[in-house]
Design an enzyme around this catalytic site. Structure first.
Site, PDB file in Angstrom:
ATOM      1  N   TYR A  70       0.835  -1.217   0.000  1.00 55.49           N
ATOM      2  CA  TYR A  70       0.000   0.000   0.000  1.00 55.49           C
ATOM      3  C   TYR A  70       0.865   1.260   0.000  1.00 55.49           C
ATOM      4  O   TYR A  70       0.473   2.283  -0.560  1.00 55.49           O
ATOM      5  CB  TYR A  70      -0.989  -0.018   1.172  1.00 55.49           C
ATOM      6  CG  TYR A  70      -2.188  -0.888   0.864  1.00 55.49           C
ATOM      7  CD1 TYR A  70      -3.260  -0.392   0.127  1.00 55.49           C
ATOM      8  CD2 TYR A  70      -2.229  -2.221   1.246  1.00 55.49           C
ATOM      9  CE1 TYR A  70      -4.347  -1.196  -0.193  1.00 55.49           C
ATOM     10  CE2 TYR A  70      -3.309  -3.037   0.929  1.00 55.49           C
ATOM     11  CZ  TYR A  70      -4.361  -2.517   0.211  1.00 55.49           C
ATOM     12  OH  TYR A  70      -5.425  -3.313  -0.124  1.00 55.49           O
ATOM     13  N   ASN A 105     -12.408   4.828  -5.713  1.00 56.33           N
ATOM     14  CA  ASN A 105     -10.948   4.905  -5.775  1.00 56.33           C
ATOM     15  C   ASN A 105     -10.355   5.375  -4.454  1.00 56.33           C
ATOM     16  O   ASN A 105     -10.941   6.187  -3.750  1.00 56.33           O
ATOM     17  CB  ASN A 105     -10.514   5.856  -6.899  1.00 56.33           C
ATOM     18  CG  ASN A 105     -10.978   5.354  -8.253  1.00 56.33           C
ATOM     19  OD1 ASN A 105     -11.408   4.215  -8.372  1.00 56.33           O
ATOM     20  ND2 ASN A 105     -10.905   6.191  -9.258  1.00 56.33           N
ATOM     21  N   ASP A 107      -7.373   6.833  -4.490  1.00 57.91           N
ATOM     22  CA  ASP A 107      -6.481   7.962  -4.794  1.00 57.91           C
ATOM     23  C   ASP A 107      -7.202   9.280  -4.500  1.00 57.91           C
ATOM     24  O   ASP A 107      -8.389   9.300  -4.180  1.00 57.91           O
ATOM     25  CB  ASP A 107      -5.966   7.888  -6.249  1.00 57.91           C
ATOM     26  CG  ASP A 107      -7.066   8.090  -7.294  1.00 57.91           C
ATOM     27  OD1 ASP A 107      -7.825   9.076  -7.177  1.00 57.91           O
ATOM     28  OD2 ASP A 107      -7.156   7.285  -8.239  1.00 57.91           O
ATOM     29  N   HIS A 122     -14.372   3.308  -0.601  1.00 56.74           N
ATOM     30  CA  HIS A 122     -13.381   2.275  -0.273  1.00 56.74           C
ATOM     31  C   HIS A 122     -12.186   2.839   0.492  1.00 56.74           C
ATOM     32  O   HIS A 122     -11.113   2.246   0.485  1.00 56.74           O
ATOM     33  CB  HIS A 122     -12.916   1.561  -1.552  1.00 56.74           C
ATOM     34  CG  HIS A 122     -13.980   0.714  -2.178  1.00 56.74           C
ATOM     35  ND1 HIS A 122     -13.926   0.245  -3.477  1.00 56.74           N
ATOM     36  CD2 HIS A 122     -15.156   0.238  -1.668  1.00 56.74           C
ATOM     37  CE1 HIS A 122     -15.009  -0.479  -3.730  1.00 56.74           C
ATOM     38  NE2 HIS A 122     -15.772  -0.486  -2.659  1.00 56.74           N
ATOM     39  N   CYS A 130      -5.384   2.350  13.254  1.00 55.28           N
ATOM     40  CA  CYS A 130      -4.840   1.216  14.000  1.00 55.28           C
ATOM     41  C   CYS A 130      -5.633  -0.057  13.679  1.00 55.28           C
ATOM     42  O   CYS A 130      -6.866  -0.063  13.684  1.00 55.28           O
ATOM     43  CB  CYS A 130      -4.900   1.514  15.499  1.00 55.28           C
ATOM     44  SG  CYS A 130      -4.275   0.149  16.486  1.00 55.28           S
ATOM     45  N   CYS A 157       0.612   2.259  16.778  1.00 53.84           N
ATOM     46  CA  CYS A 157      -0.421   3.188  17.238  1.00 53.84           C
ATOM     47  C   CYS A 157       0.078   3.944  18.475  1.00 53.84           C
ATOM     48  O   CYS A 157       0.635   3.330  19.401  1.00 53.84           O
ATOM     49  CB  CYS A 157      -1.667   2.384  17.581  1.00 53.84           C
ATOM     50  SG  CYS A 157      -2.983   3.353  18.315  1.00 53.84           S
ATOM     51  N   GLY A 197     -15.723   4.485 -15.692  1.00 55.78           N
ATOM     52  CA  GLY A 197     -14.535   3.657 -15.496  1.00 55.78           C
ATOM     53  C   GLY A 197     -14.632   2.658 -14.361  1.00 55.78           C
ATOM     54  O   GLY A 197     -13.684   2.484 -13.605  1.00 55.78           O
ATOM     55  N   SER A 199     -15.961  -1.481 -13.472  1.00 54.39           N
ATOM     56  CA  SER A 199     -16.455  -2.738 -14.040  1.00 54.39           C
ATOM     57  C   SER A 199     -17.747  -3.183 -13.364  1.00 54.39           C
ATOM     58  O   SER A 199     -18.398  -4.107 -13.841  1.00 54.39           O
ATOM     59  CB  SER A 199     -15.392  -3.826 -13.877  1.00 54.39           C
ATOM     60  OG  SER A 199     -15.114  -4.009 -12.503  1.00 54.39           O
TER      61      SER A 199
HETATM   62  P1  OAD Z   1     -11.898  -2.396 -12.354  1.00 53.75           P
HETATM   63  O1  OAD Z   1     -10.471  -2.615 -12.647  1.00 53.75           O
HETATM   64  O2  OAD Z   1     -12.706  -3.560 -11.937  1.00 53.75           O
HETATM   65  O3  OAD Z   1     -12.608  -1.763 -13.638  1.00 53.75           O
HETATM   66  C1  OAD Z   1     -12.069  -0.666 -14.310  1.00 53.75           C
HETATM   67  C2  OAD Z   1     -13.007  -0.296 -15.422  1.00 53.75           C
HETATM   68  O4  OAD Z   1     -12.488   0.861 -16.061  1.00 53.75           O
HETATM   69  C3  OAD Z   1     -13.155  -1.373 -16.513  1.00 53.75           C
HETATM   70  O5  OAD Z   1     -14.542  -1.547 -16.783  1.00 53.75           O
HETATM   71  C4  OAD Z   1     -12.420  -0.769 -17.711  1.00 53.75           C
HETATM   72  O6  OAD Z   1     -13.027  -1.175 -18.943  1.00 53.75           O
HETATM   73  C5  OAD Z   1     -12.597   0.718 -17.469  1.00 53.75           C
HETATM   74  N1  OAD Z   1     -11.546   1.591 -18.025  1.00 53.75           N
HETATM   75  C6  OAD Z   1     -10.211   1.361 -18.109  1.00 53.75           C
HETATM   76  N2  OAD Z   1      -9.571   2.414 -18.620  1.00 53.75           N
HETATM   77  C7  OAD Z   1     -10.513   3.361 -18.874  1.00 53.75           C
HETATM   78  C8  OAD Z   1     -10.485   4.697 -19.406  1.00 53.75           C
HETATM   79  N3  OAD Z   1      -9.332   5.258 -19.783  1.00 53.75           N
HETATM   80  N4  OAD Z   1     -11.656   5.366 -19.535  1.00 53.75           N
HETATM   81  C9  OAD Z   1     -12.838   4.773 -19.164  1.00 53.75           C
HETATM   82  N5  OAD Z   1     -12.924   3.531 -18.655  1.00 53.75           N
HETATM   83  C10 OAD Z   1     -11.780   2.842 -18.497  1.00 53.75           C
HETATM   84  O7  OAD Z   1     -11.971  -1.200 -11.281  1.00 53.75           O
HETATM   85  P2  OAD Z   1     -13.201  -0.781 -10.342  1.00 53.75           P
HETATM   86  O8  OAD Z   1     -14.493  -1.040 -11.004  1.00 53.75           O
HETATM   87  O9  OAD Z   1     -12.915   0.573  -9.849  1.00 53.75           O
HETATM   88  O10 OAD Z   1     -11.900  -2.340  -4.310  1.00 53.75           O
HETATM   89  O11 OAD Z   1     -13.020  -1.828  -9.173  1.00 53.75           O
HETATM   90  C11 OAD Z   1     -13.894  -1.782  -8.079  1.00 53.75           C
HETATM   91  C12 OAD Z   1     -13.164  -2.178  -6.824  1.00 53.75           C
HETATM   92  O12 OAD Z   1     -12.521  -3.451  -7.027  1.00 53.75           O
HETATM   93  C13 OAD Z   1     -12.030  -1.257  -6.427  1.00 53.75           C
HETATM   94  O13 OAD Z   1     -12.444  -0.112  -5.731  1.00 53.75           O
HETATM   95  C14 OAD Z   1     -11.193  -2.156  -5.555  1.00 53.75           C
HETATM   96  C15 OAD Z   1     -11.213  -3.424  -6.373  1.00 53.75           C
HETATM   97  O14 OAD Z   1     -11.043  -4.600  -5.659  1.00 53.75           O
HETATM   98  C16 OAD Z   1     -11.237  -2.347  -3.167  1.00 53.75           C
HETATM   99  O15 OAD Z   1     -10.025  -2.227  -3.123  1.00 53.75           O
HETATM  100  C17 OAD Z   1     -12.122  -2.498  -1.979  1.00 53.75           C
END
Ligand code: OAD
Length: 251
Positions: A70, A105, A107, A122, A130, A157, A197, A199
């Site tokens: 991380y 995200n 970030d 998230h 801690c 901590c 962006g 999934s």
């Molecule tokens: P994913 O990696 O599952 O999905 C990213 C999505 O962004 C995909 O559908 C891609 O097609 C799309 N994508 C990639 N580049 C792009 C761009 N330039 N413009 C538009 N779309 C684009 O990421 P998340 O859906 O954010 O959780 O994942 C959800 C959660 O799964 C995260 O928050 C994280 C992970 O495990 C935790 O850490 C709790």
């Protein structure tokens, strides 16, 4: 419906919108050089095992490995810059009467582009707490850790001497209740939602676009892939293409 038809209708809906909700995932930060999770070759979960890095059990077993990973991700985010999609989200909030920004995200690129009050479902990499007593950690966090570092002892901590963990939601953990309530209530209330962006793989966050649709919002995905079922609407392409276009059309 093709993307240009969806785009024209989305501009029309945004001009009349009372409340826009923006829901973002890792794809919005892809053009800033931050990896998504599920891209088959570059995604974090294609290269790293979430069971070893993103669960409470993983931290209990090897805190130095998890803390190093991380800390590396925090370093990458600190060195990245917001892209045109992050900037466009902040500009949409200036063009429209009521905008709620929700992100999965960890970030801070939306904030650094100018968005205020981003709802983080998230957690975030910029804070820590801690593992034992859950109190926030107020010390400095590492921001110069490279990918090859696989062991970094977490700080302790100041209250209970427990180990400090990243302030992110891991697999098997619940989401922060207040943030989830705010996000669900925005989904129920908005008349337009942009789901950018993501999934849609991780629940309960993935419920948010469906909830907006069920409550009558004009719900549009912005994604490099067509999303959902045939009845879903996707502006297919890069978020850095479509979001500035929406801002220009509203300006
Ligand atoms: P994913 O990696 O599952 O999905 C990213 C999505 O962004 C995909 O559908 C891609 O097609 C799309 N994508 C990639 N580049 C792009 C761009 N330039 N413009 C538009 N779309 C684009 O990421 P998340 O859906 O954010 O959780 O994942 C959800 C959660 O799964 C995260 O928050 C994280 C992970 O495990 C935790 O850490 C709790």
């Amino acid at each position: 419906m093709n993307s240009e038809v969806i785009f024209a209708e989305t501009v029309k809906r945004l001009r009349a919108a009372r409340h826009l909700a923006i829901f973002t995932g890792a794809g919005i930060s892809a053009q800033s050089g931050i990896s998504t999770f599920r891209d088959p070759s570059t995604g974090l979960w294609a290269r790293y095992d979430p069971k070893k890095l993103a669960t409470p059990a993983a931290f209990a077993k090897d805190p130095a490995l998890v803390w190093a990973w991380y800390s590396w991700r925090r370093t990458l985010v600190n060195e990245a810059q917001p892209n045109d999609a992050h900037l466009a989200v902040a500009r949409l909030a200036q063009c429209l009467p009521h905008v709620t920004v929700i992100t999965q995200n960890v970030d801070d690129l939306l904030e650094r582009a100018g968005s205020k009050e981003v709802i983080h479902l998230h957690g975030d990499l910029a804070s820590a707490r801690c593992f034992q007593c859950n109190r926030p950690y107020l010390g400095a966090l590492p921001v110069d850790v490279r990918a090859d570092c696989d062991s970094l002892e977490p700080p302790r901590c100041q209250h209970c001497d427990g180990q400090i963990r990243p302030n992110v939601v891991w697999f098997g953990e619940g989401m922060p209740e207040q943030e989830l309530d705010q996000a669900f209530s925005a989904a129920r209330d908005c008349d337009v939602m942009l789901s950018i962006g993501t999934s849609g793989n991780v629940y309960p966050a993935a419920r948010i676009p469906t909830l907006a649709t069920e409550h009558g919002a004009w719900m549009v995905h912005i994604n490099i892939e067509p999303m959902g079922t045939a009845s879903d609407k996707t502006l297919v392409g890069d978020a850095t293409h479509w979001l500035p276009r929406l801002v220009d059309a509203l300006g």
